[in-house]
Design a protein around this motif. Structure first.
Motif, short mmCIF file in Angstrom:
data_model
loop_
_atom_site.label_atom_id
_atom_site.label_comp_id
_atom_site.label_asym_id
_atom_site.label_seq_id
_atom_site.Cartn_x
_atom_site.Cartn_y
_atom_site.Cartn_z
N ASP A 36 -2.80 -6.43 1.83
CA ASP A 36 -3.93 -7.53 2.17
C ASP A 36 -3.59 -8.74 1.31
OD1 ASP A 36 -4.03 -6.96 4.65
OD2 ASP A 36 -5.13 -5.35 3.84
N ASP A 37 -4.16 -10.07 2.15
CA ASP A 37 -4.34 -10.78 0.83
C ASP A 37 -5.96 -10.24 0.08
OD1 ASP A 37 -2.75 -12.65 1.18
OD2 ASP A 37 -3.88 -13.39 3.00
N ASN A 38 -6.83 -9.57 0.42
CA ASN A 38 -8.15 -8.22 0.05
C ASN A 38 -7.52 -7.51 0.01
OD1 ASN A 38 -10.24 -7.79 -0.73
ND2 ASN A 38 -11.35 -8.33 0.68
N PRO A 39 -7.19 -6.61 -1.00
CA PRO A 39 -6.79 -5.33 -1.11
C PRO A 39 -7.32 -4.10 -0.98
CG PRO A 39 -5.93 -5.97 -2.78
CD PRO A 39 -6.54 -7.56 -2.51
N ASP A 40 -9.12 -4.64 -1.12
CA ASP A 40 -9.65 -3.30 -1.26
C ASP A 40 -10.41 -3.79 0.09
OD1 ASP A 40 -10.30 -2.65 -3.55
OD2 ASP A 40 -11.58 -4.43 -4.20
N GLN A 41 -10.18 -4.72 1.35
CA GLN A 41 -10.22 -3.98 3.10
C GLN A 41 -9.73 -3.40 3.67
OE1 GLN A 41 -9.13 -8.02 4.27
NE2 GLN A 41 -8.13 -7.03 6.01
N TYR B 62 0.78 -1.04 -0.53
CA TYR B 62 0.29 0.31 0.09
C TYR B 62 0.50 1.37 -0.28
CZ TYR B 62 -4.03 -3.01 1.47
OH TYR B 62 -5.24 -3.67 1.43
N THR C 147 -8.88 1.10 3.18
CA THR C 147 -8.96 2.27 2.45
C THR C 147 -8.42 3.49 3.05
OG1 THR C 147 -11.58 2.65 4.09
CG2 THR C 147 -11.51 1.62 1.92
#
Length: 442
Positions: free
Chosen positions: A186-191, A106, A193
Motif C-alpha cells: 500500500d501507499d502506507n505500508p505500515d497499515q 508484501y 500487519t
C-alpha cells in the motif's frame, strides 16, 4: 471387519490429505475419525484407568497422536501390535517477524522445514495453515487451528531471459529466492500487519471467540492444488504430503477395523523430517510414557514388549525410469507392485530378518505382493521413526513403505493399488492371533 475396496479407500485417503495441510490438522482429522468410531480421548494431565476391550487415543502438542485398542488377551502374553508413521512433511514455515516489504510488494519471510525439494515450490498457488495462539477476552492464552484454504501467495520463478543458465546450472538461495508474494504494498505500508491478517482469519473461522491479540503462531505454506488420480489408465495418485500422511491413513483405517481380542496401537508422531528429537517426536518419550502408564510394572512391561512388534511405515523410493542408475538394480521397487520392505545394513532402517519374515507371511496371507528396497552401496539413504522407536522402546521393528516418486516435492506420486495393499496387510497384522514379537526356535 469390512474390507474397503480400492476406489473407496483412495477417495478416503485423498479426503484425509486434503483436510490435513499441517501436522496439527492431520492429528485433528485422525482424532475426529477415532471419536466417531467410539474411541475415548485420554488427557495426559488426568489419571488413566484403561480397561480391556476399551478404545482410546491421546494427543500431544496437537500434532502427535497415539490410538490404542486394549485387547482382552493379557498384554504380557499377547503383546501389542504397533503401527507407526509421522504427521509432518517438508514445507516452508512462516518466520515470526513475517512481513517483508520489497520492491513494492508484501512478502513473507519463510524458513525451510525438513529436506524440501525447493524447486517445486515455485509457481504454485499457495495457502497458509497451522496453529495460532492468542490472548482471549479472559486475558488467558488460547490456541486454534487456522486454514486460509484460498490461494493467497505465490513464489514466482525468475524469467529465463534474466537467468539464461536456469535449465543448466540453477541454484536456489533459501533465504532470498523463495519468499512468497502476498500482494502489492500500500501507499502506507505500515497499515498492513501479519498479526492483523491472522486475527481476521481467526474471527472468520471462529466467530464465537473473542481474540484480542495474536501472541504467536506455527504456520506452514502449502500447495492448494487438490490431490488427483492421474495417468492414462488412472494408475497413480498425485498429491502433496503423501510422505507420510498416506501411512498415517493406512494405519488409522486398519486400526479402525481391528477387533478387541488383541492389543493394537497406532502412533503418528511429529518432527520426523527434522530428526524426531522433540517431546512429541519419535525420539521423545511420548510412546514410552504411554506404555509406562499402560503397564506400570516394569517386569510386566518388558515381557509385553518382548511379545510385541512395530511396523514403521514411511514411503519408499520407487525406481524412477529417468534415473534408474540411482537405484540398486536388484532392489528397485515399482509402483503398484505392493508394499516395500526397507533394509539397511547400518540400521538406517530397523528391519531384521525376523520382522521381514513375518511381514512376508502377512503379505502372503493378505494376497498382496511385496518388494524390497536397499540403497546403492555408494549412496546414503534416509531414515525413519523405525530405528529411533526400536532404540528408545526396545521393540522389534520393521520398516516398510509404499513406493513413491518425487518424495519431498510439493506434489508426490504413488500407485493407486499400493496404499490399499498396505492397508490389507496392516489389517492382517492387527488380526493375527499369535504374538508378533515371539519367534519359535530359540
Amino acid at each position: 471387519m469390512n474390507e474397503q475396496d480400492t476406489t473407496v479407500f483412495n477417495q478416503g485417503l485423498i479426503d484425509f490429505v486434503s483436510a490435513s495441510p499441517t501436522p496439527f490438522h492431520a492429528a485433528a482429522s485422525m482424532a475426529k475419525k477415532l471419536r466417531d468410531a467410539g474411541f475415548s480421548e485420554l488427557k495426559e494431565s488426568e489419571h488413566w484407568s484403561l480397561e480391556p476391550g476399551g478404545r482410546y487415543y491421546v494427543i500431544r502438542n496437537d500434532s502427535s497422536l497415539i490410538a490404542f485398542i486394549h485387547g482382552r488377551e493379557p498384554l504380557v502374553d499377547a503383546g501389542i501390535r504397533m503401527f507407526g508413521a509421522h504427521t509432518d512433511s517438508p514445507c516452508l514455515k512462516v518466520k515470526p517477524n513475517a512481513r517483508i516489504i520489497s520492491s513494492g510488494y508484501y512478502q513473507l519471510g519463510v524458513e525451510v522445514y525438513g529436506g524440501a525439494l525447493l524447486a517445486t515450490w515455485f509457481d504454485r498457488d499457495l495457502s497458509i495453515a497451522g496453529r495460532v495462539s492468542f490472548r482471549s477476552a479472559s486475558d488467558s492464552p488460547e490456541s486454534r487451528l487456522v486454514d486460509f484454504k484460498a490461494p493467497i501467495a505465490m513464489v514466482p520463478s525468475l524469467a529465463i531471459h534474466l537467468d539464461r543458465e536456469a535449465n543448466r546450472n540453477r541454484s536456489i538461495n533459501a533465504q532470498t529466492d523463495i519468499r512468497p508474494i502476498l500482494m502489492l504494498a500500500d501507499d502506507n505500508p505500515d497499515q498492513f500487519t501479519f498479526a492483523a491478517l491472522l486475527l481476521a482469519q481467526l474471527q472468520s473461522q471462529y466467530p464465537d471467540i473473542d481474540a484480542r491479540e495474536i501472541l504467536d503462531f506455527e504456520l506452514c505454506l502449502y500447495d492448494t492444488q487438490a490431490p488427483a488420480v492421474v495417468g492414462l489408465r488412472k494408475e497413480f495418485i498425485a498429491s502433496a504430503r503423501l510422505d507420510n500422511l498416506l501411512s498415517c491413513y493406512v494405519g488409522l483405517e486398519a486400526l479402525l477395523d481391528a477387533g478387541d481380542e488383541q492389543s493394537s496401537l497406532l502412533v503418528c508422531t511429529d518432527h520426523e523430517e527434522i530428526g524426531s528429537a522433540s517431546a512429541c517426536g519419535a525420539k521423545g518419550p511420548m510412546l514410552e510414557q504411554f506404555l509406562q502408564r499402560l503397564v506400570p510394572n516394569t517386569s510386566d512391561r518388558l515381557r509385553a514388549l518382548d511379545a510385541s512388534m512395530m511396523i514403521s511405515a514411511d514411503n519408499a523410493h520407487g525406481v524412477h525410469p529417468n534415473f534408474a542408475q540411482k537405484h540398486d538394480a536388484e532392489h528397485g521397487p515399482v509402483l503398484n507392485r505392493g508394499p516395500v520392505i526397507k533394509i539397511n545394513a547400518n540400521q538406517r532402517y530397523a528391519t531384521t530378518s525376523e520382522t521381514s519374515a513375518l511381514f512376508k507371511m502377512l503379505c502372503s496371507e493378505a494376497e498382496v505382493g511385496v518388494q524390497s528396497f536397499v540403497s546403492r552401496t555408494d549412496m546414503e539413504c534416509g531414515s525413519t521413526i523405525g530405528p529411533i522407536t526400536s532404540a528408545e522402546v526396545g521393540v522389534k521393528t520393521l520398516d516398510v513403505g509404499v513406493p513413491t516418486f518425487a518424495m519431498h516435492s510439493t506434489r508426490e506420486l504413488a500407485g493407486t493399488e499400493d496404499a490399499h495393499a498396505l492397508y490389507k496387510v496392516a489389517r492382517q497384522y492387527f488380526a493375527r492371533p499369535q504374538a508378533p514379537g515371539r519367534f519359535a526356535g530359540r
